[in-house]
Write a protein that holds these residues in place. Structure first.
Motif, PDB file in Angstrom:
ATOM      1  N   LYS A 121      60.486  40.748  19.890  1.00 51.17           N
ATOM      2  CA  LYS A 121      59.451  40.488  18.902  1.00 51.17           C
ATOM      3  C   LYS A 121      59.029  41.754  18.164  1.00 51.17           C
ATOM      4  N   ARG A 122      59.115  42.883  18.858  1.00 52.67           N
ATOM      5  CA  ARG A 122      58.759  44.166  18.224  1.00 52.67           C
ATOM      6  C   ARG A 122      59.607  45.267  18.840  1.00 52.67           C
ATOM      7  N   SER A 166      60.502  49.551  18.342  1.00 55.45           N
ATOM      8  CA  SER A 166      60.288  50.828  17.661  1.00 55.45           C
ATOM      9  C   SER A 166      61.171  51.876  18.317  1.00 55.45           C
ATOM     10  N   ASP A 185      58.206  52.067  13.686  1.00 56.74           N
ATOM     11  CA  ASP A 185      58.510  50.639  13.700  1.00 56.74           C
ATOM     12  C   ASP A 185      59.866  50.381  13.047  1.00 56.74           C
ATOM     13  N   ASP A 198      59.307  45.562  22.937  1.00 54.81           N
ATOM     14  CA  ASP A 198      58.215  44.718  23.433  1.00 54.81           C
ATOM     15  C   ASP A 198      57.502  45.369  24.614  1.00 54.81           C
TER      16      ASP A 198
END
Length: 392
Positions: free
Chosen positions: A61-62, A64, A78, A106
């Motif tokens: 989902k995320r 970086s 990001d 995540d």
């Protein structure tokens, strides 16, 4: 009834055999589209010396990428995901150097699974990438050999491994060569000095430029892993109370009774103090200080790069020797200390040792690297400068 009994018998047999029933099997991860070249979803250095960081993680989902070498210098960037599930972020143009990074997926810290260049650590969690154009490169020059030597350490009662760089064309014949013994830092392995410190490349390139004398470089494992001093068994805040002193004494015995005798016996090297140097970084800097001062008559050159010192970890032998400044000044051709200006790990250690040496009149070389902390951008150039002073 017969069908139920047969099913029950098969189920019991499967469980007894340790088999996993298909119904509870976890799904396998998604793999990249086989029609896409691997180069399109792995990290790479671009022609303009920028880096495009990539990670295939379609279910995340995320994501970086965290760059920097210390918590004080970490920067999280990001990344953006495309329709293929590939996350990416491109850096600005970078100066030639070896860079550290990791991915935050995540909230989970991950190495770059698309790269084979990981930082050699006891718990691997960082990746490395080289932007070419510096002394860290594999240049078209004569190359020395990197030997892996496995041996039995009688002092530790265990099988051990160390790395030895020999200069190009070394055959063991001719004049005996001097030796530099070099210790890596806490949490790393002997390969850290090789893969991240780039010692072979630095030695090859400096020798090709005529800036250093031919020598052997021996890289032992700083961690002895004796039962009383396994680093993972100590909370970080407690390491200097018990772990450091116990490990340093064990490593000192190994150096003097196992490692140096082995090198002296198997290689054509000098056996006088003027032909031996001892250095290390961080925890390895403490090891160099402990062994160098407790056996001052065995070494002629000494260096601690951002090392822990007796300012925070007492050692009676070091203290006793520092109280004999004339002996130290007479014995050591060079005593080097370096530290990063912003070092919050061992900055106070080096400052304390520096003050003590000044008060006692012990001669030393000192360099502070502006804007840097507890990191390889201090230790690699410090190593390159130190070896250029040796055995001349």
């Amino acid at each position: 009834m017969k069908t139920n009994i047969t099913w029950l018998a098969l189920t019991v047999s499967a469980l007894v055999a340790g088999a996993t029933l298909p119904a509870v099997a976890a799904p396998l991860p998604v793999t990249p589209d086989l029609s896409i070249p691997v180069s399109q979803y792995v990290t790479q250095v671009n022609a303009d010396k920028s880096i495009t960081f990539r990670l295939f993680a379609p279910g995340a989902k995320r994501v970086s990428v965290v760059t920097g070498s210390t918590p004080d210098s970490f920067v999280s960037h990001d990344m953006q995901k495309d329709e293929s599930g590939i996350w990416s972020w491109k850096s600005a143009t970078l100066v030639p150097n070896l860079y550290e990074y990791y991915f935050d997926v995540d909230g989970f810290r991950s190495v770059d699974t698309g790269s084979r260049f990981q930082k050699p650590q006891r718990q691997v969690n960082t990746s490395l990438i080289l932007v070419p154009g510096s002394i860290l490169d594999d240049r078209a020059v004569p190359h020395g050999d990197l030997l892996t030597v496995t041996y039995h350490a009688k002092e530790l009662r265990s099988e051990r491994r160390m790395y030895i760089w020999t200069p190009p064309g070394y055959s063991g014949k001719g004049e005996p060569l001097p030796v530099l013994y070099f210790y890596h830092g806490f949490g790393d392995t002997g390969l850290s000095a090789i893969d991240q410190g780039r010692l072979p490349q630095i030695m090859d390139n400096l020798l090709a430029e005529g800036k250093i004398k031919p020598m052997l470089v021996v890289v032992p494992d700083t961690e002895t892993d004796i039962v009383q001093a396994i680093p993972e068994n100590y909370p970080p805040k407690e390491r200097r109370k018990m772990f450091y002193p116990l490990n340093a004494k064990a490593a000192d015995r190994e150096l003097m009774h196992d490692i140096i005798p082995l090198v002296d016996a198997r290689f054509n090297v000098r056996k006088d103090a003027g032909g031996r140097a001892l250095a290390g970084l961080s925890q390895g800097g403490f090891q160099a200080l402990v062994s160098g001062m407790n056996h001052l008559d065995s070494f002629g050159w000494l260096a601690t790069f951002s090392g822990v010192t007796t300012a925070t970890v007492p050692d009676a032998g070091v203290t006793a020797q520092l109280n004999k400044p004339q002996e130290v000044n007479k014995q050591l051709h060079n005593f080097t200390m370096v530290v990063g200006e912003k070092d919050t790990v061992t900055g106070q250690d080096i400052a304390g040792l520096k003050k003590e040496l000044e008060q006692k009149g012990i001669m030393f070389s000192y360099k502070e690297y502006p804007g840097l902390g507890h990191e390889m951008d201090v230790w690699r150039p410090a190593y390159a400068e130190f070896v250029q002073k040796l055995f001349k």
